[in-house]
Design an enzyme around this catalytic site. Structure first.
Site, mmCIF file in Angstrom:
data_model
loop_
_atom_site.group_PDB
_atom_site.id
_atom_site.type_symbol
_atom_site.label_atom_id
_atom_site.label_comp_id
_atom_site.label_asym_id
_atom_site.label_seq_id
_atom_site.Cartn_x
_atom_site.Cartn_y
_atom_site.Cartn_z
ATOM 1 C CG PHE A 199 -1.785 1.185 1.398
ATOM 2 C CD1 PHE A 199 -2.731 1.496 0.440
ATOM 3 C CD2 PHE A 199 -1.685 1.982 2.533
ATOM 4 C CE1 PHE A 199 -3.570 2.595 0.599
ATOM 5 C CE2 PHE A 199 -2.515 3.078 2.697
ATOM 6 C CZ PHE A 199 -3.457 3.390 1.727
ATOM 7 C CD GLU B 87 3.379 11.576 -2.627
ATOM 8 O OE1 GLU B 87 3.806 12.750 -2.680
ATOM 9 O OE2 GLU B 87 2.517 11.115 -3.390
ATOM 10 C CB ALA C 18 2.702 13.611 1.744
ATOM 11 N N GLY C 19 3.512 12.564 5.127
ATOM 12 C CA GLY C 19 3.379 11.412 6.001
ATOM 13 C C GLY C 19 2.048 11.463 6.729
ATOM 14 C CB ILE D 209 6.159 1.384 0.124
ATOM 15 C CG1 ILE D 209 5.938 2.842 -0.303
ATOM 16 C CG2 ILE D 209 4.988 0.496 -0.253
ATOM 17 C CD1 ILE D 209 4.847 3.578 0.456
ATOM 18 N N GLY E 244 -8.945 -0.365 9.183
ATOM 19 C CA GLY E 244 -8.725 -1.804 9.323
ATOM 20 C C GLY E 244 -7.284 -2.111 9.675
ATOM 21 C CD GLN F 48 6.138 -5.989 47.446
ATOM 22 O OE1 GLN F 48 6.765 -4.989 47.786
ATOM 23 N NE2 GLN F 48 5.152 -6.498 48.156
ATOM 24 C CD GLU G 77 -1.154 0.086 8.738
ATOM 25 O OE1 GLU G 77 -2.354 0.043 9.080
ATOM 26 O OE2 GLU G 77 -0.520 -0.902 8.351
ATOM 27 C CD GLU H 179 2.817 11.845 18.570
ATOM 28 O OE1 GLU H 179 3.383 11.590 19.649
ATOM 29 O OE2 GLU H 179 2.988 11.158 17.534
#
Length: 383
Positions: A123, A127, A130-131, A157, A241, A279, A363, A367
Site C-alpha cells: 500500500f 511520500e 507527505a506522512g 512502503i 482496518g 516483589q 499507519e 499523535e
C-alpha cells in the site's frame, strides 16, 4: 482470556499458534540478521488460509471474521513481527480494499493470486513530504485516453520490493485537495513502476521497506480502484482496518516479551533466589500483564465492532493508540528484567524491543490517533 470467543475462533487461534511456534519462530532471529524476506512463511500461511482471511470464499479466501484475523495475526507477531507486518498490510489494507471497492473484474484478476500467496500486497500512500498529512502528496495521475500517467515518489512502503500488487494513491485533480486523490492497482513489472532504495531499519528487518518511483507509469483505467476522487476515502477506510491489525501485532509482540520475562525471571538467580521472588519484579510483571490484557480487549472489541457492520474508526484508533504504546512499555520492562542479557542479540527480547518501536509510528502516529479520537469525542452529537 477468551471466554467469549466462539469454538471456530478458538480453533483458528490454536491452529495458528501451533504453526507460528513450530514454523515461523525458528527462523525469526536469523531473518532479523540477514534481512531475508520470509517468502516461505507466506507460502505455508496461504495454505492455511492466512493470506486472504477476510476474503469471501468465492475468490478463494477463508471468509473469516475480523476477530479471527486479530487472533491469527497476534499469534504470527508473537513469533516474528516482520512476518506479521506483511500479513497485516496484505490482509487489512490490500485484500480488504479490493473486496470493498474493487470491480468484479478486479476481484477476479487480483484476489486469487493474493489469497494463494503467489502475490503479496503493498500500500503506497506516504511520500517524502507527505506522512501524517496525506493530502499534501505530490504524486500525479494525468488522464491520457484509456490510461493514467503516474509520476512521483512514495516512501517507507512495506513490502515495496517484494509485492506483486501495489495499491497507490495519486492526485487526479489537485485543486480538489482530498477529493482529488484517486487510487490505482499496479502490478509488479508495470513499465515506469520502479523500486527505489531499500531502507536499513532498526527493527522489522525481514520486512522490506522501500521507495516506489513512478516515472511516466501508465495504468489502464480498468485498474482505477473505485472512482476518480475516491483515493483518500479508500486510504482512510483501509487505515481503519490496518490500525486494528497494528493493535493485533502489538498484542502479539507484547505477549512474547511478557512470556520471555517470566521465563527468564524464574531461571535467573540473584541473592540466593530466583529474581521472580522479588516483589519489585513481580509488580512489573503484574503491570505488564494487566496492560497487555487491556490492549487485547480493546483490539478485539474494535474487531467485533467492525464485524457487526458498525462504524469503527474511533475504536480502531483507540486500539492502535493504546496497544502500540503498551507494547513499547512492555518490551522495555521485559528488557530491564533481563538486565545486561536483554541488551544482547542472543536473547529475543532485544529484537522485540527494536521491532516494537515503529508500532507507534506507522499507519498513523500516536499523535494522529489522538487527533482522530478527540475529533470523534468533540463531534459526537450524542454527548
Amino acid at each position: 482470556m477468551s471466554y467469549y470467543l466462539t469454538d471456530e475462533q478458538l480453533m483458528i487461534q490454536d491452529m495458528v499458534r501451533e504453526f507460528s511456534r513450530k514454523v515461523v519462530a525458528p527462523t525469526a532471529m536469523k531473518r532479523d540478521e540477514t534481512k531475508e524476506f520470509p517468502a516461505e512463511n507466506f507460502e505455508k500461511m496461504a495454505e492455511l488460509g492466512l493470506m486472504g482471511m477476510m476474503v469471501p470464499s468465492e475468490y478463494g479466501g477463508a471468509g473469516t471474521d475480523t476477530v479471527s484475523y486479530v487472533l491469527a495475526l497476534s499469534e504470527i507477531a508473537y513469533s516474528c513481527a516482520s512476518t506479521a507486518v506483511v500479513m497485516s498490510v496484505h490482509n487489512s489494507i490490500v485484500c480488504e480494499s479490493i473486496c470493498r471497492y474493487g470491480t468484479e473484474d478486479q476481484k477476479k484478476r487480483y484476489l486469487p493470486a493474493l489469497v494463494s500467496g503467489k502475490s503479496i500486497g503493498a500500500f503506497a500512500l506516504t511520500e517524502p513530504q507527505a506522512g501524517s498529512d496525506p493530502v499534501s502528496q505530490k504524486t500525479s495521475a494525468v488522464k491520457d485516453g484509456d490510461y493514467y500517467v503516474l509520476n512521483g515518489t512514495k516512501r517507507f512502503i512495506t513490502t515495496g520490493k517484494n509485492a506483486g500488487l501495489t495499491i497507490a494513491t495519486a492526485n487526479t485533480e489537485p485543486a480538489k485537495k482530498h477529493k482529488g486523490i484517486s487510487a490505482f492497482l499496479l502490478a509488479k513489472g508495470t513499465p515506469g513502476f520502479i523500486i527505489g532504495k531499500t531502507e536499513d531499519k532498526m527493527g522489522l528487518r525481514a520486512s522490506d521497506t522501500t521507495d516506489l518511483i513512478f516515472d511516466n507509469c501508465r495504468v489502464h483505467k480498468k485498474d482505477l480502484l473505485g472512482n476518480e476522487g475516491d483515493g483518500f476515502k479508500i486510504a482512510m477506510t483501509a487505515l481503519d482496518g490496518g490500525r486494528i491489525g497494528i493493535g493485533a501485532q502489538s498484542v502479539g509482540v507484547a505477549q512474547a516479551a511478557l512470556d520471555a520475562a517470566v521465563k527468564y525471571s524464574t531461571e535467573r538467580e540473584q541473592f540466593g533466589q530466583t529474581i521472580s521472588k522479588f516483589q519489585g519484579l513481580r509488580w512489573m510483571i503484574a503491570e505488564m500483564a494487566t496492560e497487555l490484557e487491556a490492549a487485547r480487549q480493546l483490539t478485539l472489541s474494535a474487531a467485533a465492532t467492525k464485524d457487526r457492520g458498525e462504524k469503527y474508526t474511533l475504536e480502531a484508533s483507540m486500539a492502535k493508540l493504546y496497544a502500540s504504546e503498551m507494547v513499547n512499555r512492555t518490551v522495555a520492562k521485559a528488557l530491564q528484567i533481563h538486565g545486561g542479557y536483554g541488551y544482547i542479540k542472543e536473547y529475543p527480547v532485544e529484537r522485540f524491543y527494536r521491532d516494537a518501536r515503529v508500532l507507534t509510528i506507522y499507519e498513523g502516529t500516536t499523535e494522529i490517533q489522538k487527533v482522530v479520537i478527540s475529533n470523534h469525542i468533540f463531534n459526537d452529537k450524542r454527548r
